[in-house]
Scaffold this active site. Structure first.
Site, mmCIF file in Angstrom:
data_model
loop_
_atom_site.group_PDB
_atom_site.id
_atom_site.type_symbol
_atom_site.label_atom_id
_atom_site.label_comp_id
_atom_site.label_asym_id
_atom_site.label_seq_id
_atom_site.Cartn_x
_atom_site.Cartn_y
_atom_site.Cartn_z
ATOM 1 N N ASP A 137 -23.288 -13.520 0.113
ATOM 2 C CA ASP A 137 -22.045 -13.662 0.877
ATOM 3 C C ASP A 137 -22.145 -14.916 1.731
ATOM 4 O OD1 ASP A 137 -19.707 -13.102 2.636
ATOM 5 O OD2 ASP A 137 -19.793 -11.168 1.628
ATOM 6 N N SER B 244 -4.534 -1.852 -6.293
ATOM 7 C CA SER B 244 -3.269 -1.117 -6.392
ATOM 8 C C SER B 244 -2.098 -2.100 -6.373
ATOM 9 C CB SER B 244 -3.137 -0.133 -5.229
ATOM 10 O OG SER B 244 -3.353 -0.789 -4.001
ATOM 11 N N GLU B 245 -2.357 -3.308 -5.912
ATOM 12 C CA GLU B 245 -1.334 -4.368 -5.877
ATOM 13 C C GLU B 245 -0.831 -4.713 -7.296
ATOM 14 O OE1 GLU B 245 -0.403 -5.959 -2.885
ATOM 15 O OE2 GLU B 245 0.571 -7.755 -3.633
ATOM 16 N N LEU C 297 7.264 -3.875 13.217
ATOM 17 C CA LEU C 297 7.591 -3.170 11.976
ATOM 18 C C LEU C 297 8.379 -4.130 11.102
ATOM 19 C CD1 LEU C 297 8.892 0.258 13.368
ATOM 20 C CD2 LEU C 297 6.561 -0.335 12.645
ATOM 21 N N GLN D 38 8.493 1.199 4.515
ATOM 22 C CA GLN D 38 7.565 1.130 3.377
ATOM 23 C C GLN D 38 6.479 2.183 3.539
ATOM 24 O OE1 GLN D 38 8.229 -0.865 5.869
ATOM 25 N NE2 GLN D 38 7.410 -2.897 5.545
ATOM 26 N N ARG E 181 2.641 3.771 2.330
ATOM 27 C CA ARG E 181 1.323 3.528 1.749
ATOM 28 C C ARG E 181 0.508 4.814 1.849
ATOM 29 N NH1 ARG E 181 3.850 -0.403 0.816
ATOM 30 N NH2 ARG E 181 3.246 -2.600 1.022
ATOM 31 N N TYR F 84 7.574 -13.836 0.643
ATOM 32 C CA TYR F 84 7.119 -12.437 0.706
ATOM 33 C C TYR F 84 8.098 -11.496 0.006
ATOM 34 C CZ TYR F 84 5.268 -8.140 2.809
ATOM 35 O OH TYR F 84 4.715 -6.905 3.014
ATOM 36 N N ARG G 196 3.831 3.121 -2.537
ATOM 37 C CA ARG G 196 2.642 2.899 -3.368
ATOM 38 C C ARG G 196 1.765 4.140 -3.266
ATOM 39 N NH1 ARG G 196 -0.995 -1.650 -1.104
ATOM 40 N NH2 ARG G 196 0.023 -3.132 -2.473
HETATM 41 N N1 UDP Z 1 3.309 -4.630 7.999
HETATM 42 C C1 UDP Z 1 4.079 -4.466 9.155
HETATM 43 N N2 UDP Z 1 3.653 -5.056 10.326
HETATM 44 C C2 UDP Z 1 2.503 -5.794 10.404
HETATM 45 C C3 UDP Z 1 1.708 -5.960 9.232
HETATM 46 C C4 UDP Z 1 2.146 -5.353 8.044
HETATM 47 O O1 UDP Z 1 5.113 -3.793 9.135
HETATM 48 O O2 UDP Z 1 2.163 -6.266 11.505
HETATM 49 C C5 UDP Z 1 3.730 -3.967 6.736
HETATM 50 C C6 UDP Z 1 3.811 -4.854 5.516
HETATM 51 O O3 UDP Z 1 5.066 -5.486 5.421
HETATM 52 C C7 UDP Z 1 3.574 -3.859 4.404
HETATM 53 C C8 UDP Z 1 2.660 -2.819 5.003
HETATM 54 O O4 UDP Z 1 2.731 -3.023 6.412
HETATM 55 O O5 UDP Z 1 4.772 -3.231 4.036
HETATM 56 C C9 UDP Z 1 1.229 -2.886 4.544
HETATM 57 O O6 UDP Z 1 0.740 -4.183 4.722
HETATM 58 P P1 UDP Z 1 -0.775 -4.634 4.469
HETATM 59 O O7 UDP Z 1 -0.893 -6.061 4.941
HETATM 60 O O8 UDP Z 1 -1.729 -3.675 5.069
HETATM 61 O O9 UDP Z 1 -1.014 -4.651 2.885
HETATM 62 P P2 UDP Z 1 -0.327 -4.039 1.567
HETATM 63 O O10 UDP Z 1 -0.414 -2.554 1.658
HETATM 64 O O11 UDP Z 1 1.100 -4.521 1.497
HETATM 65 O O12 UDP Z 1 -1.179 -4.599 0.477
#
Ligand code: UDP
Length: 342
Positions: free
Chosen positions: A32, A118-119, A212, A218, A220, A298, A304
């Site tokens: 690393d 998962s992306e 937000l 969204q 997760r 973006y 997801r």
């Molecule tokens: N997000 C948010 N506020 C922040 C950072 C991220 O609302 O300060 C949202 C972002 O738009 C996404 C979700 O949180 O919908 C998850 O973002 P993350 O960067 O953790 O990665 P992802 O799950 O999209 O790969």
């Protein structure tokens, strides 16, 4: 067994190495560019660490690919903010550097355990994403967020093609929003380039507003890293060769929540924390459009959620940590890690 982990100081790399050293007699060779997450494992006789760069230390890598039984190429940029800010950097590291490693594995006929993501499912509209059925859906080229998804997808396809033709053995694993101690640094959060859980915790600590994006609707599925590592250990062990040439989601579908719910839960946990329950003020929760937060490149994923039947069946694995517990442990350890920083 000898394991090569490139990106051993990363979030997944260092958690995995600690577990391997604690629970097995396997030997780990790790490289690393930094070692700040490794702590005292650098002194373990079964851990051989090189501070190095995958774009430079190519001979060391080839020597160790040849020497090891399993290769885990974990080096990658995996934060959405950086996908839109530096898509070329993401491509160069996540694709170009990793394809070289895969080719070395082909040359020496090795087993590769590769972090897909998962992306790759992108904006798939399935209720739950299935490894061998769901469509992988991304937006137009101008939406640069998808460069990471495409890099991972193409690597998945190349590895699959080599594997099914007998040049390598592979297992692709797809983490779904793993969280836990040492996920992202406070420095990354100050830059606004942290993943959502650590971003919100750092915002609470710094008394900055929690933002937000697009209303925070969204969803997760946040998966505690120890659960993810449990699955990864079983993949490495590969009992009866069950993981050969398989793609496996690793996530906790029961831990689904919206980003707005996440902000509320984290704020509540923070306000109950012994060191912060008497703070004078707390972060407010505000809203912003994705365009002003991330820029024009973006595009978001609204829901997801993994189907984990494959992990259950092949690995006899079930995630254990609920959402509240996982968030509490992540928040508490982040505050502990950064207690001197502020
Ligand atoms: N997000 C948010 N506020 C922040 C950072 C991220 O609302 O300060 C949202 C972002 O738009 C996404 C979700 O949180 O919908 C998850 O973002 P993350 O960067 O953790 O990665 P992802 O799950 O999209 O790969």
């Amino acid at each position: 067994m000898k394991i090569l982990i490139l990106g051993v100081n990363g979030f997944i790399g260092h958690h995995l190495t600690k577990r391997v050293l604690a629970e097995t007699d396997w030997v780990v060779f790790g490289m690393d560019i930094a070692d700040d997450r490794l702590g005292d494992i650098v002194n373990n006789a079964r851990f051989h660490f090189l501070e190095g760069d995958i774009s430079i230390n190519k001979e060391w890598i080839e020597y160790h690919v040849k020497k090891c039984d399993v290769i885990l190429p974990l080096v990658a940029i995996a934060t959405p903010k950086l996908y839109v800010e530096d898509p070329i950097g993401v491509y160069n590291l996540d694709f170009e550097m990793n394809i070289d490693i895969i080719k070395q594995c082909v040359k020496y006929h090795k087993r590769v355990v590769f972090p897909s993501s998962s992306e790759v499912y992108g904006m798939c509209t399935d209720q739950v994403f299935k490894e061998d059925e769901s469509f992988l859906v991304v937006g137009p080229i101008q939406k640069e967020r998808w460069i990471y998804s495409c890099c991972k997808q193409l690597l998945d396809r190349v590895i699959y093609a080599y594997g099914t033709r007998g040049h390598i053995q592979f297992t692709l694993f797809r983490p779904f929003n793993w969280i836990g101690p040492r996920l992202d640094s406070l420095f990354a959060a100050k830059e606004g380039s942290s993943r959502v859980v650590t971003q919100f915790i750092a915002d609470l600590l710094m008394k900055h507003p929690i933002v937000l994006v697009d209303g925070g609707h969204q969803k997760r599925c946040f998966t505690f890293v120890d659960d993810g590592i449990d699955a990864l250990m079983k993949i490495l062990e590969n009992k009866d060769d069950v993981c050969r040439n398989e793609i496996i989601n690793i996530g906790n579908p029961r831990n689904q929540c919206s980003v707005r719910e996440l902000a509320d839960i984290l704020k509540k946990i923070f306000m109950e924390h012994p060191k912060h329950r008497h703070d004078q003020e707390y972060s407010e929760i505000i809203e912003s459009s994705s365009e002003s937060y991330y820029g024009k490149g973006y595009q978001d994923i609204y829901s997801r959620k993994p189907n984990i039947e494959k992990a259950r069946t092949l690995l006899n694995w079930e995630p254990q940590r609920g959402l509240d517990d996982a968030l509490k442990m992540t928040l508490h350890s982040f505050l502990e890690e950064n207690r001197i920083a502020l």
